[in-house]
Design an enzyme around this catalytic site. Structure first.
Site, PDB file in Angstrom:
ATOM      1  N   SER A 162       0.793  -1.228   0.000  1.00  0.00           N
ATOM      2  CA  SER A 162       0.000   0.000   0.000  1.00  0.00           C
ATOM      3  C   SER A 162       0.826   1.279   0.000  1.00  0.00           C
ATOM      4  O   SER A 162       1.643   1.485  -0.873  1.00  0.00           O
ATOM      5  CB  SER A 162      -0.962  -0.039   1.183  1.00  0.00           C
ATOM      6  N   HIS A 163       0.673   2.075   1.034  1.00  0.00           N
ATOM      7  CA  HIS A 163       1.310   3.395   1.105  1.00  0.00           C
ATOM      8  C   HIS A 163       2.731   3.329   1.665  1.00  0.00           C
ATOM      9  O   HIS A 163       3.383   4.350   1.809  1.00  0.00           O
ATOM     10  CB  HIS A 163       0.456   4.281   2.003  1.00  0.00           C
ATOM     11  N   ASP A 218      -2.678   6.306  -3.273  1.00  0.00           N
ATOM     12  CA  ASP A 218      -1.531   5.669  -2.632  1.00  0.00           C
ATOM     13  C   ASP A 218      -0.902   4.586  -3.500  1.00  0.00           C
ATOM     14  O   ASP A 218      -1.272   4.416  -4.665  1.00  0.00           O
ATOM     15  CB  ASP A 218      -1.937   5.106  -1.262  1.00  0.00           C
ATOM     16  N   ASP A 238      -1.127   1.365  -3.880  1.00  0.00           N
ATOM     17  CA  ASP A 238      -1.946   0.361  -4.562  1.00  0.00           C
ATOM     18  C   ASP A 238      -3.288   0.910  -5.044  1.00  0.00           C
ATOM     19  O   ASP A 238      -4.152   0.149  -5.484  1.00  0.00           O
ATOM     20  CB  ASP A 238      -2.154  -0.861  -3.668  1.00  0.00           C
ATOM     21  N   ASP A 252      -5.896   2.366  -3.507  1.00  0.00           N
ATOM     22  CA  ASP A 252      -7.176   2.296  -2.794  1.00  0.00           C
ATOM     23  C   ASP A 252      -7.440   3.502  -1.888  1.00  0.00           C
ATOM     24  O   ASP A 252      -8.560   3.690  -1.423  1.00  0.00           O
ATOM     25  CB  ASP A 252      -7.320   0.968  -2.025  1.00  0.00           C
ATOM     26  N   ARG A 253      -6.424   4.318  -1.647  1.00  0.00           N
ATOM     27  CA  ARG A 253      -6.657   5.512  -0.809  1.00  0.00           C
ATOM     28  C   ARG A 253      -6.800   6.759  -1.656  1.00  0.00           C
ATOM     29  O   ARG A 253      -6.373   6.794  -2.816  1.00  0.00           O
ATOM     30  CB  ARG A 253      -5.489   5.728   0.146  1.00  0.00           C
ATOM     31  N   GLU A 275     -11.024   6.595   8.206  1.00  0.00           N
ATOM     32  CA  GLU A 275     -10.327   7.870   8.416  1.00  0.00           C
ATOM     33  C   GLU A 275      -8.959   7.909   7.740  1.00  0.00           C
ATOM     34  O   GLU A 275      -8.386   8.959   7.569  1.00  0.00           O
ATOM     35  CB  GLU A 275     -10.183   8.167   9.910  1.00  0.00           C
ATOM     36  N   LYS A 315     -11.605  -0.408  -0.852  1.00  0.00           N
ATOM     37  CA  LYS A 315     -11.681   1.032  -0.964  1.00  0.00           C
ATOM     38  C   LYS A 315     -11.082   1.428  -2.306  1.00  0.00           C
ATOM     39  O   LYS A 315     -10.316   0.664  -2.892  1.00  0.00           O
ATOM     40  CB  LYS A 315     -10.997   1.716   0.205  1.00  0.00           C
TER      41      LYS A 315
HETATM   42  C1  VG1 Z   1      -4.104   1.106   8.133  1.00  0.00           C
HETATM   43  C2  VG1 Z   1      -5.312   2.007   8.259  1.00  0.00           C
HETATM   44  C3  VG1 Z   1      -6.573   1.227   7.916  1.00  0.00           C
HETATM   45  C4  VG1 Z   1      -6.443   0.616   6.525  1.00  0.00           C
HETATM   46  C5  VG1 Z   1      -5.182  -0.218   6.450  1.00  0.00           C
HETATM   47  C6  VG1 Z   1      -4.930  -0.748   5.052  1.00  0.00           C
HETATM   48  O1  VG1 Z   1      -4.195   0.049   9.065  1.00  0.00           O
HETATM   49  O2  VG1 Z   1      -5.403   2.552   9.536  1.00  0.00           O
HETATM   50  O3  VG1 Z   1      -7.682   2.091   8.004  1.00  0.00           O
HETATM   51  O4  VG1 Z   1      -7.549  -0.198   6.233  1.00  0.00           O
HETATM   52  O5  VG1 Z   1      -4.052   0.565   6.824  1.00  0.00           O
HETATM   53  O6  VG1 Z   1      -4.912   0.268   4.121  1.00  0.00           O
HETATM   54  P1  VG1 Z   1      -3.407   0.076  10.472  1.00  0.00           P
HETATM   55  O7  VG1 Z   1      -3.687  -1.256  11.083  1.00  0.00           O
HETATM   56  O8  VG1 Z   1      -1.978   0.328  10.157  1.00  0.00           O
HETATM   57  O9  VG1 Z   1      -3.990   1.214  11.255  1.00  0.00           O
HETATM   58  V1  VG1 Z   1      -3.954   0.153   2.750  1.00  0.00           V
HETATM   59  O10 VG1 Z   1      -4.266   1.453   1.802  1.00  0.00           O
HETATM   60  O11 VG1 Z   1      -2.572  -0.193   3.506  1.00  0.00           O
HETATM   61  O12 VG1 Z   1      -4.396  -1.371   2.003  1.00  0.00           O
HETATM   62 CO    CO Z   2      -3.563   1.200  -0.012  1.00  0.00          CO
END
Ligand code: VG1
Ligand code: CO
Length: 542
Positions: free
Chosen positions: A112-113, A276, A278, A280-281, A363, A375
């Site tokens: 992801s990010h 981000d 991947d 989804d954000r 959030e 997302k």
């Molecule tokens: C974080 C975010 C959560 C999100 C997750 C995956 O998780 O807080 O809201 O669903 O990342 O997003 P955590 O456990 O680090 O708080 V992504 O865009 O990484 O697939």
């Molecule tokens: Co992501």
């Protein structure tokens, strides 16, 4: 042609909030990725001859693991693999492809990010046939299997060329390398009023989309520039790079600061957005105003009917527990259902499948709907553009009117990244032990009204997920939440979520950190953050 390889378990293959995430060198250990992929397959039943979708966000090590996953899918009995050209599929596009082609499931490679590169992060996640992340019962099973695995199966075959749209045959397995963008772009065109957005751009509305050298580049180029006619250059950093150009592909005010500064400057563009690693954000910034993800969820829910795909209205909204209650006010006014789930998109799947909700959000810059089961960053951007086009108002006007109608939920998240795990666990443990004695506690003018450790009972599956975060409520409706991240790859990350509701429109112009100042002090008083983390200040404030 099928090779069976003996292996021994790795103790650390427990999936977190969103799949298994580790540093690249961890994944590069012999058999590490193979063990996890075999554990996924061993947790599934009745997939012989069926289709598996495979794709990733293009980060370092993506291609290598894709080749392994294809050969293992063949050896384990899948009949067909759909893989994005170049190994690319954004997370929401993968979700759509699984649904559209009725695949059995999908493997998405992403962290992801988080940053990418030889010493940065990598991840593997399994999505089920509804297109959404595997629920906890499956991720728990995958982990259990990974702890006693003794062998995996893989085809003894050459790598396939991922860079041309073409069909391959590896033994009984058919591999279709597909265009990663087209199906997704077509779906967006069905949901949104592209003509209205085209008109908006032709009237001079200036849009800037920063793909952050991550996966949404090709998607945004096709949709925003080619199909919607925004001028060339509107989409920036659109070539996915294995190391995201050395940046964090995290669309927040720290890592997308350049975009933020541009949107706050005189003569700023009208609409700024980013996504981000991947895809989804989303980050939404209007000229002169940053829209918090929690507000964005509420505003999209309140205006979704303006988009053709949602013209019948929405049936319900779901938000993750730490997300602000802004969306709750919309649900209340509209008389539609509202659900509060633990963090992570996997908890929305059952609600969406059961038709209980239409729109979901977190959030952490995640918003999406029943069009897929993830997302979806570009979806949120297009929904915003559709709303701006139909209402003919600026982002700032839309946000301010929303606050005037529903009140404003001042909201901020303070992250303490990479802190000592024992310190972070101790902080949460200590709060948990004091839950019963907290109500009545006075901190300055604030009085604790209630405190609990959030537990969720899935209304469809009836499964219970507990220990999802410590909630401290105050008289008057303010709230602080403490939880530990489940996506980090080194040490622990403490997240402190702070929220205050302000109904009075004449008090909607205060700087967020100022508006939350007394609660920020209360968080320190309650949890002893400095001592337990050894930090004077948060690493990231969003
Ligand atoms: C974080 C975010 C959560 C999100 C997750 C995956 O998780 O807080 O809201 O669903 O990342 O997003 P955590 O456990 O680090 O708080 V992504 O865009 O990484 O697939
Ligand atoms: Co992501």
């Amino acid at each position: 042609m099928i090779k069976t390889v003996e292996t021994t378990p790795f103790g650390d293959q427990k999936p977190g909030t969103s799949g298994l995430r580790k540093k690249v060198p961890v994944f590069q250990q012999p058999n590490y990725a193979e063990n996890f992929i075999q554990s996924i397959f061993d947790s599934l039943e009745d997939f012989r001859g069926k289709t598996l979708v495979i794709g990733g966000d293009g980060r370092f090590y993506n291609r290598e693991v894709i080749q392994k996953a294809i050969k293992m899918a063949g050896a384990n009995g899948f009949g067909r693999v759909l893989v994005g050209r170049g190994g690319i599929l954004s997370t929401p596009a993968a979700s759509h492809i699984i649904r559209k082609y009725k695949a059995f499931g999908g493997i998405i490679l992403s962290a992801s990010h988080n940053p990418g590169g030889p010493t940065e992060d990598f991840g593997i996640k399994y999505n089920i046939g509804n297109g959404g992340p595997a629920p906890e019962r499956i991720t728990d099973a995958i982990y259990a299997i990974s702890q006693k695995i003794t062998k995996y199966k893989i085809l003894d075959a050459n790598d396939i060329d991922l860079d041309a749209v073409k069909t391959w045959h590896l033994g009984d397995l058919t591999v279709d390398v597909i265009d990663p963008v087209k199906d997704y772009a077509d779906l967006m065109e069905e949901l949104f009023d592209f003509q209205a957005i085209r008109n908006l751009f032709s009237l001079g509305c200036r849009v800037v989309f920063d793909a952050m050298h991550a996966v949404t580049g090709p998607y945004a180029k096709e949709i925003i520039e080619r199909r919607l006619g925004a001028p060339a250059g509107s989409v920036r950093n659109f070539i996915p790079l294995p190391d995201f150009g050395g940046h964090h592909p995290d669309p927040n005010l720290v890592h997308a600061k350049e975009l933020y500064d541009e949107m706050m400057a005189p003569h700023a563009p009208d609409f700024g957005a980013a996504s981000d690693g991947d895809g989804d954000r989303n980050l939404i910034i209007g000229r002169n105003i940053f829209v918090t993800p929690s507000d964005s969820l509420a505003i999209l829910a309140a205006n979704a009917h303006l988009a053709p795909g949602y013209s019948a209205g929405i049936v319900g909204i779901a938000r993750s527990m730490p997300t602000s209650a802004a969306a709750d006010r919309v649900a209340e006014k509209r008389g539609i259902r509202m659900f509060e789930t633990p963090t992570g998109w996997k908890f929305f799947g059952n609600l969406l499948d059961a038709g209980l909700v239409t729109i979901c959000g977190e959030e952490s810059a995640g918003t999406g709907s029943n069009h897929v089961r993830e997302k979806d960053g570009l979806w949120a951007v297009l929904m915003w553009l559709n709303i701006v086009a139909v209402r003919g108002e600026s982002v700032e006007d839309i946000v301010r009117q929303h606050w005037a109608t529903y009140g404003r939920n001042y909201y901020s998240r303070h992250d303490y990244e990479g802190v000592d795990s024992d310190g972070a666990n101790g902080l949460v443990e200590s709060l948990r032990e004091r839950l019963e004695t907290l109500p009545g506690t006075k901190i300055g003018d604030l009085v604790v009204s209630k405190a609990d450790d959030f537990a969720y009972k899935d209304p469809v599956e009836r499964s219970v997920s507990d220990h999802q975060g410590i909630r401290v409520f105050f008289e008057g409706g303010s709230r602080i939440v403490f939880r530990l991240s489940g996506t980090g790859t080194s040490g622990a990350t403490l997240r402190v979520y702070i929220e205050r509701y302000e109904p009075d429109a004449s008090a909607h112009d205060i700087d967020t950190q100022v508006a939350l100042a007394d609660l920020i002090i209360a968080a320190e008083t309650l949890a002893d953050i400095r001592r337990r983390t050894g930090r004077d200040a948060p690493t990231v404030i969003t």
